[in-house]
Design a protein around this motif. Structure first.
Motif: not given
Length: 194
Positions: A136-160
């Motif tokens: 959860e910490r990493s997803v929050i960090w990627l989304f809010y602090f690194e300002e990555l899009s959902l698609k980029e987070i999906i690509d990074i984490t391999d989550l749906s």
């Protein structure tokens, strides 16, 4: 322009110019280290993970197809390397469960956070983020602090997409619970009345 610059260096590396990789390391070292530090909570481990990430990226640079940005591909390697480390040292990273909170509490806590000075808020959030479970910490960090899009987070984490959204939702709720417990009740009362 930066994607093209990255590709120029990647092409040089593929042609055998190992020195070209130094440019990519310099450009992305803070990004990789920050992600590792947020996930692992240890500067020493984050440094090791950063090195491992760049070694893996260098060894597998021929597998980078350019479908996504190089930074996304590198994030994915860093993220997985962190997860591997966490799994290997699972006892060290166990986190207690946090009770669910009601929507009213979420709203009141958000109101409190909005009232606190930006610097104080950043310090509180940073300390509270450390208490979240790693995923959860990493997803929050990627989304809010690194300002990555959902698609980029999906690509990074391999989550749906649904899984990423659920993790973001849960992480926000847990974070607000943690913030509520950390912020002194007088401060909540003082700012809550405004």
């Amino acid at each position: 322009m930066t994607i093209k610059n990255d590709q120029i260096y990647i092409n040089q590396i593929l042609k055998g110019d190992a020195n070209a990789f130094a440019f990519l390391v310099e450009k992305y070292k803070i990004m990789v280290f920050t992600l590792a530090l947020k996930m692992l909570k240890s500067r020493e481990e984050a440094e090791e993970i950063s090195q491992d990430t760049f070694i893996k990226a260098y060894k597998n640079i021929d597998k980078f197809k350019g479908d996504a940005k190089f930074s996304t591909w590198l994030y994915k390697i860093a993220y997985r390397t962190c997860l591997d480390s966490i799994k290997k040292n699972s006892k060290k990273y166990q986190t207690g469960t946090i009770d669910e909170i009601t929507i009213n509490k979420i709203k009141s806590t958000e109101g409190v956070l909005d009232s606190i000075e930006r610097k104080e808020r950043a310090e509180i959030i940073n300390k509270c983020l450390i208490e979240l479970p790693e995923d959860e910490r990493s997803v929050i960090w990627l989304f809010y602090f690194e300002e990555l899009s959902l698609k980029e987070i999906i690509d990074i984490t391999d989550l749906s997409e649904a899984n990423v959204k659920v993790k973001l939702h849960r992480a926000r709720k847990r974070l607000l619970t943690i913030v509520e417990k950390r912020v002194e009740p007088e401060l909540i009362n003082h700012y809550g009345r405004k």
